[in-house]
Design an enzyme around this catalytic site. Sequence first.
Site, PDB file in Angstrom:
ATOM      1  N   PHE A 133       0.813  -1.223   0.000  1.00 48.15           N
ATOM      2  CA  PHE A 133       0.000   0.000   0.000  1.00 48.15           C
ATOM      3  C   PHE A 133       0.847   1.274   0.000  1.00 48.15           C
ATOM      4  O   PHE A 133       0.391   2.326   0.421  1.00 48.15           O
ATOM      5  CB  PHE A 133      -0.964   0.011   1.187  1.00 48.15           C
ATOM      6  CG  PHE A 133      -1.737  -1.258   1.349  1.00 48.15           C
ATOM      7  CD1 PHE A 133      -2.766  -1.578   0.480  1.00 48.15           C
ATOM      8  CD2 PHE A 133      -1.411  -2.167   2.343  1.00 48.15           C
ATOM      9  CE1 PHE A 133      -3.459  -2.770   0.608  1.00 48.15           C
ATOM     10  CE2 PHE A 133      -2.097  -3.368   2.474  1.00 48.15           C
ATOM     11  CZ  PHE A 133      -3.126  -3.661   1.603  1.00 48.15           C
TER      12      PHE A 133
ATOM     13  N   GLY B  35      -0.131  -7.343  -4.920  1.00 48.84           N
ATOM     14  CA  GLY B  35      -1.484  -7.843  -4.763  1.00 48.84           C
ATOM     15  C   GLY B  35      -2.492  -7.414  -5.808  1.00 48.84           C
ATOM     16  O   GLY B  35      -3.534  -8.056  -5.944  1.00 48.84           O
TER      17      GLY B  35
ATOM     18  N   ASN C 236      -8.624  -6.102 -17.098  1.00 42.40           N
ATOM     19  CA  ASN C 236      -9.202  -7.309 -16.496  1.00 42.40           C
ATOM     20  C   ASN C 236     -10.280  -6.880 -15.503  1.00 42.40           C
ATOM     21  O   ASN C 236      -9.968  -6.512 -14.370  1.00 42.40           O
ATOM     22  CB  ASN C 236      -8.119  -8.132 -15.791  1.00 42.40           C
ATOM     23  CG  ASN C 236      -8.627  -9.465 -15.284  1.00 42.40           C
ATOM     24  OD1 ASN C 236      -9.741  -9.586 -14.795  1.00 42.40           O
ATOM     25  ND2 ASN C 236      -7.789 -10.490 -15.389  1.00 42.40           N
TER      26      ASN C 236
ATOM     27  N   GLN D 224      -9.681  -4.632  -7.048  1.00 42.96           N
ATOM     28  CA  GLN D 224      -8.962  -3.423  -6.666  1.00 42.96           C
ATOM     29  C   GLN D 224      -9.911  -2.417  -6.030  1.00 42.96           C
ATOM     30  O   GLN D 224      -9.604  -1.804  -5.001  1.00 42.96           O
ATOM     31  CB  GLN D 224      -8.322  -2.782  -7.899  1.00 42.96           C
ATOM     32  CG  GLN D 224      -7.009  -3.397  -8.300  1.00 42.96           C
ATOM     33  CD  GLN D 224      -5.872  -2.804  -7.503  1.00 42.96           C
ATOM     34  OE1 GLN D 224      -5.743  -3.069  -6.316  1.00 42.96           O
ATOM     35  NE2 GLN D 224      -5.050  -2.010  -8.140  1.00 42.96           N
TER      36      GLN D 224
ATOM     37  N   LYS E 121      -5.749   4.097 -17.264  1.00 45.47           N
ATOM     38  CA  LYS E 121      -5.465   5.180 -16.322  1.00 45.47           C
ATOM     39  C   LYS E 121      -5.075   4.690 -14.931  1.00 45.47           C
ATOM     40  O   LYS E 121      -4.506   5.448 -14.155  1.00 45.47           O
ATOM     41  CB  LYS E 121      -6.691   6.104 -16.191  1.00 45.47           C
ATOM     42  CG  LYS E 121      -6.992   6.936 -17.428  1.00 45.47           C
ATOM     43  CD  LYS E 121      -8.167   7.865 -17.153  1.00 45.47           C
ATOM     44  CE  LYS E 121      -8.438   8.803 -18.313  1.00 45.47           C
ATOM     45  NZ  LYS E 121      -9.577   9.716 -18.026  1.00 45.47           N
TER      46      LYS E 121
ATOM     47  N   GLY F  63      -5.788   1.473  -8.794  1.00 48.30           N
ATOM     48  CA  GLY F  63      -5.390   1.148  -7.426  1.00 48.30           C
ATOM     49  C   GLY F  63      -5.577   2.275  -6.447  1.00 48.30           C
ATOM     50  O   GLY F  63      -5.995   2.067  -5.297  1.00 48.30           O
ATOM     51  N   GLU F  64      -5.282   3.498  -6.871  1.00 45.92           N
ATOM     52  CA  GLU F  64      -5.363   4.638  -5.955  1.00 45.92           C
ATOM     53  C   GLU F  64      -6.769   5.220  -5.887  1.00 45.92           C
ATOM     54  O   GLU F  64      -7.319   5.453  -4.812  1.00 45.92           O
ATOM     55  CB  GLU F  64      -4.374   5.734  -6.385  1.00 45.92           C
ATOM     56  CG  GLU F  64      -3.021   5.251  -6.850  1.00 45.92           C
ATOM     57  CD  GLU F  64      -2.148   4.712  -5.744  1.00 45.92           C
ATOM     58  OE1 GLU F  64      -2.467   4.913  -4.560  1.00 45.92           O
ATOM     59  OE2 GLU F  64      -1.126   4.086  -6.068  1.00 45.92           O
TER      60      GLU F  64
END
Length: 705
Positions: free
Chosen positions: A237, A464, A597, A604, A668, A671-672
């Site tokens: 993270f 992850g 995907n 996510q 783009k 995750g964040e």
Amino acid sequence: MTAALIGKSVSRVDGRLKVTGAATYAAEFEVPNLAHAAVVRSIVANGRLASIDTAEAERAPGVIALVTHRNAPKLAYQPHKGLPDAAVGERLHVLQDDRVTHQGQPIALVVAETLEQAVYAAEVVRVTYRNEAAATDVAAVDPVLPTGKPAEWEIRRGEADSAFEQAEFRVDQTYVIPRENHNPIEMFATIASWEGDSLTLWDKTQWVHNVAEEIAAVFGIAAENVRVISPFVGGAFGSGLRCWPHVTLAALGARVDGRPVKLVLSRREMYYGVGYRPHTVQRVALGASRDGQLQAIRHEGHQETSTYEEFTEALLSATRFLHACPNVHTRHRIAPMHVHTPTYMRAPGEASGIYALESAMDELAVALSMDPVDLRLRNEPDRDEFKDLPFSSRSTKECYRAAAERFGWSQRTAEPRSMRDGRLLIGWGMASATYPMNYAPASALARLLPDGTAEVMSAASDMGPGTWTSMTQVAADTLGLPVERVKFTLGDTRLPRAPVHGGSMTMASVGSAVQAACRKAREDALARAGSNDLEEAMERLGQVIEATADVAPGDETKRFSMHAFGAVFVEVAVDPDLGETRVRRIVGAYGAGRVVNPKIARSQCIGGMIGGIGMALMEHSVVDPRNGRVTNANLAEYAVPVHADAPPVMDVIFVDEHDPHVNPLGVKGLGEIALVGVAPAIANAIFHATGKRVRELPITPDKLL
């Protein structure tokens, strides 16, 4: 040729390895003749080491070496700053002098035959200190502008001060987010092994090349002489972006001992040994006309940092472009303290800054008696007003509408405490989300084998989110092969260089390199064989075909403002007698370019939603203002969401978005942004449920009673 794979839900190619325990993490590599290390850490926040009595520890069973500043080799500590390092200041030089700058600083290293022997010996090292006054309470530190040009930290557009004073409707509030720690499942670990001047590190990291370059600089050797291996990362993270002092200590212990050394941080040590999301204090002032048009935005914030480095993050960046407003003033400051340096934590800067901004927007909507979605739609910009550039694509309106429709927002009654389920207070809240599209130089290699299989590789990381799978998918799609005939390899400095695994840039960067390398290899093979079928071509050629590719951004950032956007809607239930909040539903809609995907992408987003629940309702590193000690440095008292806290409904919508400008894949990153907006949406829902506005996270029962 196989059907297109990009855009398909493919299960994780590394899933079986992980669920069967076959995946090897940093501390699990079997290295012969291994010794174990433990760290002695300072219990004061500022001062000097007056004495270190190591006699009893040195006599303890199994002890091989005990290193302090008195006998440690002097290390080179040549200049090196990787992308995640603080731009201003100098990293901690471990065991090089008697100076103590923060609670938990390493002051001695014990190497022993077993972990238990090393830990015991570390516990019997006796240390005395010459204490000096320490700044450990962020509320008692006067914030200052970071080093550099003042214009970089205080930015104005129009006349925000006068426009705010003249605005018909105004909101002016302060929002506080405490320090948060990352707490991944896998603790940080390093195994170090020297062969002459060559060093191998098995390390938990989000950037193998950065570790190699940092350790090379510390020891004064060539980066090519440091090999870093990190195939699996059990969550990070952001905590694994930098190379932290324990890596140096492991290498130092191995150098002194002459044997490979393993150093694993305990859960408690991770609250001192690696960074954290810094404590932030933000003031947001919004001024608007009666019809909801924003007339002024003033957003200032400050965050804690160490005395030896200036850590800053993009706390105020989104405020400058997320909502249309002619008059904007932002000011970013830091509070230097005797603590260790913070670092990036999922959605760094944006998650914190947007919590304050979107909470204030909700307060403005209440003041205007206006629907929060309508307020945002009325202030939707046509272009980035800060950079004065068009957006490469922006689907905020579509996200608001798609999520609102899925959520059933039209059924919301506006008055606080007006919605109930029996005795429980029900609240509905929403917030905007955004995160920049990041794209960095990356390289990849594709190797086609005569048996019709392919090997593809890049020194990326996977903490992850599914890098193993998504890169395999891109490669297979580009080559026209089934997924099971492609093997992707990552996590080793001997592979082609990849950028840091953070900032939602891995698919944009490494994915584009993988696509380019595979395309080159395929075209070469087909041309050589005179065939249109790759498997047939490779059988005909009977030899290995190899291609490498390097990709890098062009001038797109000068022509476009490039960001992912989203909207988050939340339902909470609050017990009016106990003050307990339960999140019942979350709906998030995201415009994030091409989704490689959907299955992994949805995971996510769900992970981000769970993280946002923690940020809003639970997470808080309690720092003793007397000495900087984290009093809840464990998972018993630092609360994180568990399965029982997960809402039964977590709905993810991907708005169809084609963006040809951002990168070759048109992605783009998710995750964040998956975390951004969740905490303010929950806070806004709690206000709607209770009529009580809590502006300091986490929103715990005591704050609602």
